[in-house]
Write an enzyme that holds these catalytic residues in place. Structure first.
Site, PDB file in Angstrom:
ATOM      1  N   HIS A   1       0.838  -1.208   0.000  1.00 22.51           N
ATOM      2  CA  HIS A   1       0.000   0.000   0.000  1.00 22.51           C
ATOM      3  C   HIS A   1       0.871   1.256   0.000  1.00 22.51           C
ATOM      4  O   HIS A   1       0.603   2.217  -0.723  1.00 22.51           O
ATOM      5  CB  HIS A   1      -0.879   0.051   1.253  1.00 22.51           C
ATOM      6  CG  HIS A   1      -1.840  -1.080   1.404  1.00 22.51           C
ATOM      7  ND1 HIS A   1      -1.778  -1.968   2.453  1.00 22.51           N
ATOM      8  CD2 HIS A   1      -2.900  -1.468   0.663  1.00 22.51           C
ATOM      9  CE1 HIS A   1      -2.771  -2.843   2.351  1.00 22.51           C
ATOM     10  NE2 HIS A   1      -3.456  -2.570   1.270  1.00 22.51           N
TER      11      HIS A   1
ATOM     12  N   LYS B   1      -0.674  -6.663  -7.922  1.00 14.04           N
ATOM     13  CA  LYS B   1      -1.012  -7.840  -7.109  1.00 14.04           C
ATOM     14  C   LYS B   1      -2.456  -8.288  -7.361  1.00 14.04           C
ATOM     15  O   LYS B   1      -2.742  -9.470  -7.428  1.00 14.04           O
ATOM     16  CB  LYS B   1      -0.795  -7.471  -5.640  1.00 14.04           C
ATOM     17  CG  LYS B   1      -1.631  -8.193  -4.646  1.00 14.04           C
ATOM     18  CD  LYS B   1      -0.872  -9.322  -4.048  1.00 14.04           C
ATOM     19  CE  LYS B   1      -1.604 -10.034  -2.940  1.00 14.04           C
ATOM     20  NZ  LYS B   1      -2.913  -9.593  -2.588  1.00 14.04           N
TER      21      LYS B   1
HETATM   22  P1  AMP Z   1      -6.408  -3.772  -0.443  1.00 16.95           P
HETATM   23  O1  AMP Z   1      -6.232  -2.992   0.809  1.00 16.95           O
HETATM   24  O2  AMP Z   1      -5.997  -5.193  -0.353  1.00 16.95           O
HETATM   25  O3  AMP Z   1      -7.783  -3.590  -1.062  1.00 16.95           O
HETATM   26  O4  AMP Z   1      -5.389  -3.144  -1.496  1.00 16.95           O
HETATM   27  C1  AMP Z   1      -5.412  -1.777  -1.797  1.00 16.95           C
HETATM   28  C2  AMP Z   1      -4.515  -1.513  -2.976  1.00 16.95           C
HETATM   29  O5  AMP Z   1      -3.179  -1.906  -2.663  1.00 16.95           O
HETATM   30  C3  AMP Z   1      -4.929  -2.314  -4.229  1.00 16.95           C
HETATM   31  O6  AMP Z   1      -4.739  -1.524  -5.385  1.00 16.95           O
HETATM   32  C4  AMP Z   1      -3.964  -3.467  -4.183  1.00 16.95           C
HETATM   33  O7  AMP Z   1      -3.719  -4.036  -5.460  1.00 16.95           O
HETATM   34  C5  AMP Z   1      -2.720  -2.797  -3.654  1.00 16.95           C
HETATM   35  N1  AMP Z   1      -1.819  -3.783  -3.072  1.00 16.95           N
HETATM   36  C6  AMP Z   1      -2.108  -4.741  -2.155  1.00 16.95           C
HETATM   37  N2  AMP Z   1      -1.029  -5.514  -1.915  1.00 16.95           N
HETATM   38  C7  AMP Z   1      -0.035  -5.051  -2.707  1.00 16.95           C
HETATM   39  C8  AMP Z   1       1.322  -5.435  -2.937  1.00 16.95           C
HETATM   40  N3  AMP Z   1       1.873  -6.461  -2.300  1.00 16.95           N
HETATM   41  N4  AMP Z   1       2.038  -4.720  -3.825  1.00 16.95           N
HETATM   42  C9  AMP Z   1       1.490  -3.677  -4.497  1.00 16.95           C
HETATM   43  N5  AMP Z   1       0.225  -3.264  -4.331  1.00 16.95           N
HETATM   44  C10 AMP Z   1      -0.534  -3.937  -3.456  1.00 16.95           C
END
Ligand code: AMP
Length: 281
Positions: free
Chosen positions: A37, A150
Site C-alpha cells: 500500500h 497484485k
Molecule cells: P487492499 O487494501 O488489499 O484492497 O489493497 C489496496 C490496494 O493496494 C490495491 O490496489 C492493491 O492491489 C494494492 N496492493 C495490495 N497488496 C499489494 C502489494 N503487495 N504490492 C502492491 N500493491 C498492493
C-alpha cells in the site's frame, strides 16, 4: 495529515488543494497497511501535489461473512504509517457514510468480473469493488488513482470502469511488493499460522515454475499450467486456480503469446491468497 470521516470533509480538503493548484493522487485501500500500500502512496506523493488515501473495509465485496469479520483492522497504525509515507488526507468513513439507507445503485463490469476471482468469490465480489471505486472516484475526484498489480483482475476492471464511464482519472497500476522470500505482501498474511507461512511461498514457486517453463521455450499453456500446479503441490498447496490467460481479456489461452497473465489463488490454512505474473512474448 487531515483525517476525514465524511464525504463533505473529503471534498473540502480536495477543493482547497485544487484551489492551490495541486493535482490530486488517490490510493484506495481496505487498510491494515503494509509496504505494498505504502509503495502506492509514495508513488502518488512523487507524482501529485495532494495525496488522498481511503481506508474502508468494503462489506459489499466480501462473499464470506467470516472473511469480513476476520479482516485485520488497525486504524491508528494505518493513520500513522500513511502520514509518514506522505499522505495529505486520510479518509476513513463508517459504512453508513458510504451506503446510506436505501442504497440501490450498482456498477458491474461485464466480462472481466466473471473469470478467476469471479468464479471463486462470485460475480458480486467485483460488483462490490466496481461500485465502491466508482463512488470513491466521485467523492475524491482524483487526477490519478493508484492500484497494485497484485490484484491484476481488479486493476484491469478499474481501468475499464474508468474508460467506460468517462471518469476523468488516469489509472496507474504499480508493481507487486514482496517479502524478501518472494511472498506477495497482503493484509491477509498476518492471519497465516506460523506453520503455514513457509507453505504460503507455494504461490510464488508455482509462478516461478510456470515462468521458467516459458523461458525454456514452452508455449503450450496447458503444460505451463501443469508446471505451476505441480510446483505448488510439491509445497503441499493445491491451487484454487492456476490459469494462463490473456492480460487484456482474461480469456484462457492455448498458446503462450502476447501479453499473458499467469494468475493463481490458493488457500493456505484458513487464509486465501492470490498472486500473479505478467509476461510479454
Ligand atoms: P487492499 O487494501 O488489499 O484492497 O489493497 C489496496 C490496494 O493496494 C490495491 O490496489 C492493491 O492491489 C494494492 N496492493 C495490495 N497488496 C499489494 C502489494 N503487495 N504490492 C502492491 N500493491 C498492493
Amino acid at each position: 495529515m487531515r483525517v476525514a470521516r465524511t464525504v463533505d470533509d473529503v471534498r473540502d480538503g480536495v477543493r482547497a488543494a485544487r484551489g492551490a493548484g495541486k493535482s490530486i493522487g488517490f490510493v484506495p485501500t481496505m487498510g491494515a497497511l503494509h509496504e505494498g500500500h505504502l509503495s502506492l502512496v509514495r508513488r502518488a506523493r512523487a507524482d501529485c501535489g495532494y495525496v488522498v488515501i481511503s481506508v474502508f473495509v468494503n462489506p459489499t465485496q466480501f462473499n464470506d461473512p467470516a472473511d469480513l469479520a476476520a479482516y485485520p483492522r488497525d486504524e491508528t497504525r494505518d493513520a500513522s504509517v500513511a502520514r509518514d509515507a506522505g499522505t495529505d488526507l486520510f479518509f476513513a468513513p463508517a459504512p453508513a457514510e458510504i451506503y446510506a439507507d436505501g442504497f440501490a445503485t450498482e456498477v458491474s463490469v461485464a466480462g472481466l468480473s466473471e473469470p478467476l476471482e469471479g468464479v471463486m468469490r462470485g460475480t458480486g465480489h467485483f460488483r462490490g469493488v466496481a461500485t465502491v471505486v466508482a463512488k470513491l472516484f466521485n467523492i475524491v475526484a482524483p487526477d490519478v488513482a493508484y492500484f497494485g498489480q497484485k490484484d491484476a483482475q481488479q486493476a484491469l476492471l478499474i481501468r475499464r470502469l474508468a474508460r467506460d464511464l468517462d471518469f476523468p482519472v488516469r489509472v496507474e497500476v504499480c508493481p507487486t511488493i514482496r517479502e524478501p522470500d518472494g511472498l506477495a505482501m497482503s493484509s491477509r498474511n498476518v492471519r497465516l499460522a506460523p506453520a503455514d507461512r513457509p507453505r504460503a511461498l507455494a504461490l510464488r514457486r508455482g509462478l516461478d515454475a510456470a515462468e521458467a517453463a516459458v523461458a525454456a521455450g514452452e508455449r503450450d499453456a496447458d503444460r505451463v499450467r501443469r508446471a505451476g500446479r505441480d510446483a505448488m503441490r510439491a509445497h503441499h498447496v493445491d491451487p484454487e486456480y492456476f490459469e494462463v490467460v490473456s492480460a487484456d481479456t482474461l480469456r484462457p489461452l492455448k498458446v503462450v503469446k502476447g501479453d499473458v497473465l499467469i494468475a493463481v489463488a490458493a488457500r493456505v490454512g484458513s487464509v486465501r491468497l492470490i498472486d500473479n505474473v505478467l509476461l510479454n512474448l
